[in-house]
Design a protein around this motif. Structure first.
Motif, PDB file in Angstrom:
ATOM      1  N   ILE A   1     -21.350 -20.411  -4.292  1.00 23.37           N
ATOM      2  CA  ILE A   1     -21.040 -21.759  -4.766  1.00 23.37           C
ATOM      3  C   ILE A   1     -20.292 -22.485  -3.647  1.00 23.37           C
ATOM      4  CG2 ILE A   1     -19.790 -23.148  -6.457  1.00 23.37           C
ATOM      5  CD1 ILE A   1     -22.097 -21.582  -7.699  1.00 23.37           C
ATOM      6  N   GLN A   2     -20.784 -23.673  -3.323  1.00 22.16           N
ATOM      7  CA  GLN A   2     -20.099 -24.489  -2.317  1.00 22.16           C
ATOM      8  C   GLN A   2     -19.367 -25.622  -3.015  1.00 22.16           C
ATOM      9  OE1 GLN A   2     -21.527 -25.931   1.797  1.00 22.16           O
ATOM     10  NE2 GLN A   2     -22.113 -27.565   0.391  1.00 22.16           N
ATOM     11  N   ILE A   3     -18.109 -25.777  -2.655  1.00 21.77           N
ATOM     12  CA  ILE A   3     -17.295 -26.895  -3.120  1.00 21.77           C
ATOM     13  C   ILE A   3     -17.010 -27.741  -1.888  1.00 21.77           C
ATOM     14  CG2 ILE A   3     -15.087 -27.583  -4.128  1.00 21.77           C
ATOM     15  CD1 ILE A   3     -15.049 -24.830  -5.556  1.00 21.77           C
ATOM     16  N   ALA A   4     -17.431 -29.014  -1.917  1.00 23.65           N
ATOM     17  CA  ALA A   4     -17.307 -29.870  -0.743  1.00 23.65           C
ATOM     18  C   ALA A   4     -16.483 -31.120  -1.073  1.00 23.65           C
ATOM     19  CB  ALA A   4     -18.687 -30.261  -0.225  1.00 23.65           C
ATOM     20  N   PRO A   5     -15.177 -31.065  -0.781  1.00 28.30           N
ATOM     21  CA  PRO A   5     -14.357 -32.258  -0.971  1.00 28.30           C
ATOM     22  C   PRO A   5     -14.643 -33.294   0.115  1.00 28.30           C
ATOM     23  CG  PRO A   5     -12.989 -30.289  -0.639  1.00 28.30           C
ATOM     24  CD  PRO A   5     -14.391 -29.935  -0.337  1.00 28.30           C
TER      25      PRO A   5
ATOM     26  N   VAL B   1     -15.291 -23.347 -11.322  1.00 25.90           N
ATOM     27  CA  VAL B   1     -16.338 -22.426 -10.853  1.00 25.90           C
ATOM     28  C   VAL B   1     -16.073 -21.029 -11.407  1.00 25.90           C
ATOM     29  CG1 VAL B   1     -17.228 -21.232  -8.807  1.00 25.90           C
ATOM     30  CG2 VAL B   1     -16.968 -23.719  -8.794  1.00 25.90           C
ATOM     31  N   LEU B   2     -14.827 -20.598 -11.336  1.00 25.14           N
ATOM     32  CA  LEU B   2     -14.482 -19.246 -11.797  1.00 25.14           C
ATOM     33  C   LEU B   2     -14.576 -19.120 -13.316  1.00 25.14           C
ATOM     34  CD1 LEU B   2     -11.523 -18.605  -9.358  1.00 25.14           C
ATOM     35  CD2 LEU B   2     -13.779 -17.505  -9.291  1.00 25.14           C
ATOM     36  N   ALA B   3     -14.352 -20.214 -14.046  1.00 21.41           N
ATOM     37  CA  ALA B   3     -14.455 -20.185 -15.506  1.00 21.41           C
ATOM     38  C   ALA B   3     -15.905 -20.004 -15.953  1.00 21.41           C
ATOM     39  CB  ALA B   3     -13.878 -21.463 -16.102  1.00 21.41           C
ATOM     40  N   LYS B   4     -16.853 -20.439 -15.104  1.00 22.78           N
ATOM     41  CA  LYS B   4     -18.279 -20.335 -15.445  1.00 22.78           C
ATOM     42  C   LYS B   4     -18.874 -18.973 -15.101  1.00 22.78           C
ATOM     43  CE  LYS B   4     -19.230 -25.248 -14.813  1.00 22.78           C
ATOM     44  NZ  LYS B   4     -19.895 -26.239 -13.945  1.00 22.78           N
TER      45      LYS B   4
ATOM     46  N   PRO C   1     -19.171 -15.957  -8.976  1.00 18.58           N
ATOM     47  CA  PRO C   1     -20.154 -16.117  -7.897  1.00 18.58           C
ATOM     48  C   PRO C   1     -19.933 -15.067  -6.815  1.00 18.58           C
ATOM     49  CG  PRO C   1     -18.425 -17.764  -7.689  1.00 18.58           C
ATOM     50  CD  PRO C   1     -18.184 -17.034  -8.982  1.00 18.58           C
ATOM     51  N   ALA C   2     -20.944 -14.873  -5.991  1.00 17.31           N
ATOM     52  CA  ALA C   2     -20.824 -13.921  -4.886  1.00 17.31           C
ATOM     53  C   ALA C   2     -19.692 -14.339  -3.947  1.00 17.31           C
ATOM     54  CB  ALA C   2     -22.142 -13.844  -4.114  1.00 17.31           C
ATOM     55  N   ARG C   3     -19.551 -15.652  -3.756  1.00 14.91           N
ATOM     56  CA  ARG C   3     -18.519 -16.177  -2.863  1.00 14.91           C
ATOM     57  C   ARG C   3     -18.369 -17.673  -3.168  1.00 14.91           C
ATOM     58  NH1 ARG C   3     -20.795 -15.142   2.092  1.00 14.91           N
ATOM     59  NH2 ARG C   3     -21.526 -17.245   2.399  1.00 14.91           N
ATOM     60  N   ILE C   4     -17.197 -18.205  -2.869  1.00 13.41           N
ATOM     61  CA  ILE C   4     -16.973 -19.642  -2.953  1.00 13.41           C
ATOM     62  C   ILE C   4     -16.717 -20.132  -1.537  1.00 13.41           C
ATOM     63  CG2 ILE C   4     -15.492 -21.511  -3.785  1.00 13.41           C
ATOM     64  CD1 ILE C   4     -14.822 -19.734  -6.209  1.00 13.41           C
TER      65      ILE C   4
ATOM     66  N   GLY D   1     -11.793 -11.347  -8.180  1.00  8.10           N
ATOM     67  CA  GLY D   1     -12.695 -10.527  -7.379  1.00  8.10           C
ATOM     68  C   GLY D   1     -13.709 -11.337  -6.590  1.00  8.10           C
ATOM     69  N   VAL D   2     -13.409 -12.604  -6.342  1.00 10.08           N
ATOM     70  CA  VAL D   2     -14.315 -13.487  -5.622  1.00 10.08           C
ATOM     71  C   VAL D   2     -13.672 -13.898  -4.304  1.00 10.08           C
ATOM     72  CG1 VAL D   2     -15.523 -15.720  -5.689  1.00 10.08           C
ATOM     73  CG2 VAL D   2     -15.307 -14.347  -7.775  1.00 10.08           C
TER      74      VAL D   2
END
Length: 119
Positions: free
Chosen positions: A15-19, A38-41, A44-47, A76-77
């Protein structure tokens, strides 16, 4: 200037978060909330926190990034910073936090590759 945040799914469950804009005392909570969302959903393999379009970040913004890193770690992400703007890169380097976020190289907007003298 305001802050906008775009989330996208990259290959491999990343998951990419782009501010975009300024992360400061008035907007830092938005970064924390985006990571928590993102973590509540799921897990993911990585953020990846793509910081290419961040023009300013203050100590409260840096603190929000660290809080997001810790929240992800507890889940664990792995959270890493990608393509930090030169300003963000400098702030992470000065605070000694660059390594925590994967030691990313700063993003350079130049479209032509740089050639080093003598190379």
């Amino acid at each position: 200037m305001s802050l906008s945040i775009v989330q996208s799914v990259l290959p491999g469950g990343v998951i990419q978060i782009a501010p975009r804009g300024e992360i400061d005392v008035d907007t830092a909570y938005e970064v924390r909330e985006a990571i928590a969302e993102v973590l509540a959903k799921g897990r993911p393999a990585r953020i990846e926190l793509n910081m290419r379009l961040v023009t300013f970040i203050d100590s409260v913004g840096i603190s929000a990034m660290v809080a997001g890193f810790q929240t992800a770690e507890v889940s664990g992400v792995k959270l890493v910073v990608t393509e930090p703007s030169r300003f963000v890169h400098r702030q992470l380097w000065v605070t000694g936090l660059l390594g925590l976020f994967g030691a990313p190289e700063p993003y350079f907007a130049a479209s032509t590759p740089q050639v080093l003298p003598g190379a």
